[in-house]
Design an enzyme around this catalytic site. Structure first.
Site, PDB file in Angstrom:
ATOM      1  N   GLU A  78     -10.486  -1.673  -7.644  1.00 37.60           N
ATOM      2  CA  GLU A  78     -11.083  -2.544  -6.622  1.00 37.60           C
ATOM      3  C   GLU A  78     -12.335  -1.926  -6.016  1.00 37.60           C
ATOM      4  O   GLU A  78     -12.370  -0.712  -5.769  1.00 37.60           O
ATOM      5  CB  GLU A  78     -10.030  -2.777  -5.528  1.00 37.60           C
ATOM      6  CG  GLU A  78     -10.535  -3.529  -4.320  1.00 37.60           C
ATOM      7  CD  GLU A  78      -9.452  -3.705  -3.268  1.00 37.60           C
ATOM      8  OE1 GLU A  78      -8.268  -3.489  -3.574  1.00 37.60           O
ATOM      9  OE2 GLU A  78      -9.797  -4.050  -2.132  1.00 37.60           O
ATOM     10  N   HIS A 133       0.834  -1.206   0.000  1.00 34.79           N
ATOM     11  CA  HIS A 133       0.000   0.000   0.000  1.00 34.79           C
ATOM     12  C   HIS A 133       0.866   1.253   0.000  1.00 34.79           C
ATOM     13  O   HIS A 133       1.711   1.417   0.880  1.00 34.79           O
ATOM     14  CB  HIS A 133      -0.871   0.051   1.258  1.00 34.79           C
ATOM     15  CG  HIS A 133      -1.866  -1.050   1.343  1.00 34.79           C
ATOM     16  ND1 HIS A 133      -2.685  -1.235   2.430  1.00 34.79           N
ATOM     17  CD2 HIS A 133      -2.202  -2.039   0.471  1.00 34.79           C
ATOM     18  CE1 HIS A 133      -3.469  -2.284   2.226  1.00 34.79           C
ATOM     19  NE2 HIS A 133      -3.187  -2.797   1.052  1.00 34.79           N
ATOM     20  N   ARG A 175     -11.718 -11.267  -4.197  1.00 37.57           N
ATOM     21  CA  ARG A 175     -10.919 -10.664  -3.148  1.00 37.57           C
ATOM     22  C   ARG A 175     -11.204 -11.179  -1.746  1.00 37.57           C
ATOM     23  O   ARG A 175     -10.794 -10.551  -0.762  1.00 37.57           O
ATOM     24  CB  ARG A 175     -11.183  -9.137  -3.143  1.00 37.57           C
ATOM     25  CG  ARG A 175     -10.757  -8.421  -4.385  1.00 37.57           C
ATOM     26  CD  ARG A 175      -9.657  -7.427  -4.079  1.00 37.57           C
ATOM     27  NE  ARG A 175      -8.614  -8.033  -3.298  1.00 37.57           N
ATOM     28  CZ  ARG A 175      -8.024  -7.467  -2.243  1.00 37.57           C
ATOM     29  NH1 ARG A 175      -8.384  -6.289  -1.828  1.00 37.57           N
ATOM     30  NH2 ARG A 175      -7.065  -8.104  -1.599  1.00 37.57           N
ATOM     31  N   TYR A 204      -8.456   7.643   2.386  1.00 35.49           N
ATOM     32  CA  TYR A 204      -8.647   6.226   2.667  1.00 35.49           C
ATOM     33  C   TYR A 204      -7.312   5.502   2.506  1.00 35.49           C
ATOM     34  O   TYR A 204      -6.622   5.674   1.513  1.00 35.49           O
ATOM     35  CB  TYR A 204      -9.691   5.589   1.735  1.00 35.49           C
ATOM     36  CG  TYR A 204      -9.532   4.099   1.775  1.00 35.49           C
ATOM     37  CD1 TYR A 204      -9.855   3.414   2.935  1.00 35.49           C
ATOM     38  CD2 TYR A 204      -8.946   3.409   0.732  1.00 35.49           C
ATOM     39  CE1 TYR A 204      -9.625   2.066   3.046  1.00 35.49           C
ATOM     40  CE2 TYR A 204      -8.715   2.064   0.824  1.00 35.49           C
ATOM     41  CZ  TYR A 204      -9.061   1.390   1.984  1.00 35.49           C
ATOM     42  OH  TYR A 204      -8.809   0.059   2.093  1.00 35.49           O
ATOM     43  N   TRP A 233     -18.078   3.763   3.472  1.00 36.65           N
ATOM     44  CA  TRP A 233     -16.668   4.013   3.801  1.00 36.65           C
ATOM     45  C   TRP A 233     -15.772   3.057   3.029  1.00 36.65           C
ATOM     46  O   TRP A 233     -16.006   1.886   2.961  1.00 36.65           O
ATOM     47  CB  TRP A 233     -16.397   3.829   5.301  1.00 36.65           C
ATOM     48  CG  TRP A 233     -14.973   4.169   5.608  1.00 36.65           C
ATOM     49  CD1 TRP A 233     -14.413   5.431   5.657  1.00 36.65           C
ATOM     50  CD2 TRP A 233     -13.896   3.255   5.843  1.00 36.65           C
ATOM     51  NE1 TRP A 233     -13.071   5.363   5.917  1.00 36.65           N
ATOM     52  CE2 TRP A 233     -12.722   4.029   6.035  1.00 36.65           C
ATOM     53  CE3 TRP A 233     -13.810   1.872   5.910  1.00 36.65           C
ATOM     54  CZ2 TRP A 233     -11.469   3.458   6.283  1.00 36.65           C
ATOM     55  CZ3 TRP A 233     -12.574   1.298   6.157  1.00 36.65           C
ATOM     56  CH2 TRP A 233     -11.421   2.092   6.353  1.00 36.65           C
ATOM     57  N   GLU A 257      -2.562  -9.477  -1.460  1.00 29.74           N
ATOM     58  CA  GLU A 257      -2.379  -8.212  -0.733  1.00 29.74           C
ATOM     59  C   GLU A 257      -1.557  -8.490   0.526  1.00 29.74           C
ATOM     60  O   GLU A 257      -1.795  -9.466   1.242  1.00 29.74           O
ATOM     61  CB  GLU A 257      -3.749  -7.637  -0.346  1.00 29.74           C
ATOM     62  CG  GLU A 257      -3.668  -6.283   0.341  1.00 29.74           C
ATOM     63  CD  GLU A 257      -5.060  -5.745   0.704  1.00 29.74           C
ATOM     64  OE1 GLU A 257      -5.965  -6.541   0.968  1.00 29.74           O
ATOM     65  OE2 GLU A 257      -5.215  -4.503   0.712  1.00 29.74           O
ATOM     66  N   GLU A 288     -13.966  -8.288  -0.805  1.00 31.14           N
ATOM     67  CA  GLU A 288     -13.402  -8.437   0.551  1.00 31.14           C
ATOM     68  C   GLU A 288     -14.485  -8.488   1.620  1.00 31.14           C
ATOM     69  O   GLU A 288     -14.249  -9.031   2.693  1.00 31.14           O
ATOM     70  CB  GLU A 288     -12.378  -7.333   0.847  1.00 31.14           C
ATOM     71  CG  GLU A 288     -12.966  -5.945   0.958  1.00 31.14           C
ATOM     72  CD  GLU A 288     -11.908  -4.860   1.096  1.00 31.14           C
ATOM     73  OE1 GLU A 288     -10.913  -4.901   0.349  1.00 31.14           O
ATOM     74  OE2 GLU A 288     -12.073  -3.968   1.935  1.00 31.14           O
ATOM     75  N   ASP A 337      -8.095   1.215  -4.954  1.00 32.02           N
ATOM     76  CA  ASP A 337      -9.271   0.735  -4.229  1.00 32.02           C
ATOM     77  C   ASP A 337     -10.263   1.888  -4.074  1.00 32.02           C
ATOM     78  O   ASP A 337      -9.969   2.865  -3.382  1.00 32.02           O
ATOM     79  CB  ASP A 337      -8.810   0.224  -2.853  1.00 32.02           C
ATOM     80  CG  ASP A 337      -9.875  -0.555  -2.105  1.00 32.02           C
ATOM     81  OD1 ASP A 337     -11.054  -0.475  -2.507  1.00 32.02           O
ATOM     82  OD2 ASP A 337      -9.531  -1.242  -1.120  1.00 32.02           O
ATOM     83  N   HIS A 379     -13.156   1.535  -2.671  1.00 27.00           N
ATOM     84  CA  HIS A 379     -13.810   1.276  -1.383  1.00 27.00           C
ATOM     85  C   HIS A 379     -15.323   1.505  -1.401  1.00 27.00           C
ATOM     86  O   HIS A 379     -15.883   2.166  -0.515  1.00 27.00           O
ATOM     87  CB  HIS A 379     -13.146   2.115  -0.278  1.00 27.00           C
ATOM     88  CG  HIS A 379     -12.691   1.275   0.865  1.00 27.00           C
ATOM     89  ND1 HIS A 379     -13.127   1.452   2.143  1.00 27.00           N
ATOM     90  CD2 HIS A 379     -11.839   0.225   0.894  1.00 27.00           C
ATOM     91  CE1 HIS A 379     -12.573   0.548   2.932  1.00 27.00           C
ATOM     92  NE2 HIS A 379     -11.790  -0.208   2.203  1.00 27.00           N
ATOM     93  N   ASP A 437      -5.628  -6.223   9.412  1.00 23.07           N
ATOM     94  CA  ASP A 437      -6.641  -6.780  10.315  1.00 23.07           C
ATOM     95  C   ASP A 437      -6.924  -8.257  10.042  1.00 23.07           C
ATOM     96  O   ASP A 437      -7.708  -8.877  10.771  1.00 23.07           O
ATOM     97  CB  ASP A 437      -7.930  -5.944  10.325  1.00 23.07           C
ATOM     98  CG  ASP A 437      -8.444  -5.567   8.945  1.00 23.07           C
ATOM     99  OD1 ASP A 437      -7.876  -4.641   8.325  1.00 23.07           O
ATOM    100  OD2 ASP A 437      -9.408  -6.193   8.498  1.00 23.07           O
ATOM    101  N   ARG A 446      -0.514  -0.596  -4.476  1.00 16.57           N
ATOM    102  CA  ARG A 446      -1.830   0.051  -4.464  1.00 16.57           C
ATOM    103  C   ARG A 446      -1.646   1.527  -4.133  1.00 16.57           C
ATOM    104  O   ARG A 446      -0.941   1.868  -3.183  1.00 16.57           O
ATOM    105  CB  ARG A 446      -2.733  -0.610  -3.411  1.00 16.57           C
ATOM    106  CG  ARG A 446      -4.170  -0.143  -3.473  1.00 16.57           C
ATOM    107  CD  ARG A 446      -4.995  -0.658  -2.291  1.00 16.57           C
ATOM    108  NE  ARG A 446      -4.741   0.120  -1.092  1.00 16.57           N
ATOM    109  CZ  ARG A 446      -5.479   0.029   0.036  1.00 16.57           C
ATOM    110  NH1 ARG A 446      -6.491  -0.836   0.090  1.00 16.57           N
ATOM    111  NH2 ARG A 446      -5.195   0.761   1.084  1.00 16.57           N
TER     112      ARG A 446
END
Ligand code: EZ4
Ligand code: CO
Length: 404
Positions: free
Chosen positions: A238, A122, A285, A159, A404, A341, A264, A212, A214, A318, A147
């Site tokens: 993404e 990232h 993903r 973000y 978000w 990722e 995701e 991304d 999001h 996470d 990314r």
């Protein structure tokens, strides 16, 4: 062989992680990741109060049967809490089976289909110079795919902004309420093409670049962005639209050749059905941790392969090292691996979860330890107690809540 102990460990070495530990009457142990960012304790309760009593006495070798028993047997299916809990059981059982066999999990899944796994990192910045520095930092760490996330003029929030010491994934907020971020889609859409032009100008045409969105765009906005970014040859765009509506991707697909990745926040193969069979995306993903484990994710990848769609397992901070390890074994075994990722974990998390997987020259490898190859230091884990933390929420300039 029987399962004789079921333990759920909640620890916060820098951020919260939930880990399931199963023990057999032979003294073997298996670990599974059950971390659901910002809603961790719901999964803890699901595991401790509802699943643990069912597992005592079961044969740990019966992975498929246990999966079906927990999924169909509950009557209430799907959803992130249920599927994170089932995932932890599934991965812990695969871990045990690998240890019994004396083989790394990827060998049980058919053996290696490649030597190493391309990872993407990232890069992000409040403005373009800061973003370019961030790209340079990732390249210096060895990453070969990156990314790109950046601030938008007029907006305070970015973000995926890199936070020192915490890695580059969004950092949950330790307060009574989630942090509120701001968003404006028009400003974002007019800003992004110029950012990619600058990045391409600086780093050349070859570097794989990802972005991304999001879940923040309408289908028409996503189609426009995909077209506007075509000259910069993205590896993918993404989560361009909210994930619930599979048909949204049809409109995007009709208008752009920018590759699309999504999933995701998906929990089951059913969330992907139209996307796969109508070939509306290029990468799936989902994470092992949020998709019910290795067993169902393998099935998803096999269905995706029929439609020339590749894997791209979700791998933010996470996802614990336990969830990451499970993903890497699956990545190595399947034929239609796309990319993984990987933003790494804090040194503290690395001490609690010692892992056999490695990151070298921008590539990951799960290692050769039996099972998934992760050991948890439980006494160290106990010294980092859980703290409630939330992901941010997003509001438009007029105060309306936005994705978000
Ligand atoms: O925002 O995992 O592609 N990766 C991502 C992540 C998600 C977090 C949410 O918990 O979008 O960084
Ligand atoms: Co994402």
């Amino acid at each position: 062989m029987k399962i004789v102990d079921v333990k759920v460990v909640v620890t916060r070495p820098g951020r919260n992680f939930v880990t399931l530990k199963l023990t057999t009457d032979d003294g073997l142990t298996g670990l599974g990741d059950a971390t659901l960012n910002g809603r961790e304790l719901a999964v803890v309760s699901y595991l401790r109060d509802h699943i643990a009593p069912l597992l005592i006495g079961l044969d740990p070798h019966r992975i498929e049967d246990t999966w079906q028993y927990l999924y169909r047997g509950a009557y209430w299916r799907r959803g992130p809490v249920t599927m994170a809990a089932i995932a932890a059981v599934d991965v812990a059982l695969w871990d045990i089976k690998g240890k019994v066999a004396g083989l790394p999990l990827y060998q049980l899944l058919g053996g290696a289909s490649r030597d190493r796994l391309l990872a993407y990192g990232h890069a992000s910045g409040q403005d373009t110079p800061e973003l370019l520095d961030s790209v340079r930092a990732r390249l210096a760490e060895g990453y070969r795919a990156i990314r790109i996330q950046t601030g938008v003029p007029g907006l305070k929030a970015v973000y995926g902004v890199h936070t020192k010491g915490a890695g580059s994934a969004p950092v949950p907020h330790q307060q009574a309420r989630p942090r509120v971020e701001d968003w404006d889609t028009r400003s974002y859409l007019s800003h992004m093409p110029g950012v990619f032009e600058t990045v391409r100008h600086e780093f050349g045409p070859e570097l794989p670049l990802l972005h991304d969105a999001h879940h923040r765009l309408t289908p028409l906005q996503a189609a426009q962005l995909g077209k506007d970014l075509e000259p910069y040859r993205l590896f993918w765009l993404e989560d361009c639209t909210p994930a619930e509506n599979q048909d949204a991707l049809r409109l995007v697909r009709q208008h752009t050749t920018t590759p699309l990745a999504i999933g995701e926040v998906f929990n089951t193969i059913h969330d992907y059905q139209t996307l796969l069979t109508d070939q509306l995306i290029d990468y799936v993903r989902s994470a092992v941790t949020h998709f019910g484990g290795v067993t169902p994710l393998r099935k998803l990848f096999d269905l995706a392969a029929v439609h020339q769609i590749k894997s791209a397992v979700h791998g933010p901070e996470d996802i614990s090292p336990v969830g990451m390890a499970a993903a890497l074994h699956l990545d190595l075994a399947i034929h239609n691996f796309g990319i993984q990722e990987y933003s790494g974990h804090s040194p503290l998390a690395g001490e609690v979860f010692q892992h056999a997987y490695t990151f070298t020259d921008g590539h990951l490898h799960p290692g050769e330890a039996p099972g998934i190859g992760v050991d948890m230091d439980e006494s160290l884990a106990e010294t980092y107690p859980y703290e409630r933390a939330y992901l941010p929420v997003n509001r438009l300039h007029d105060g309306t809540v936005h994705d978000w």
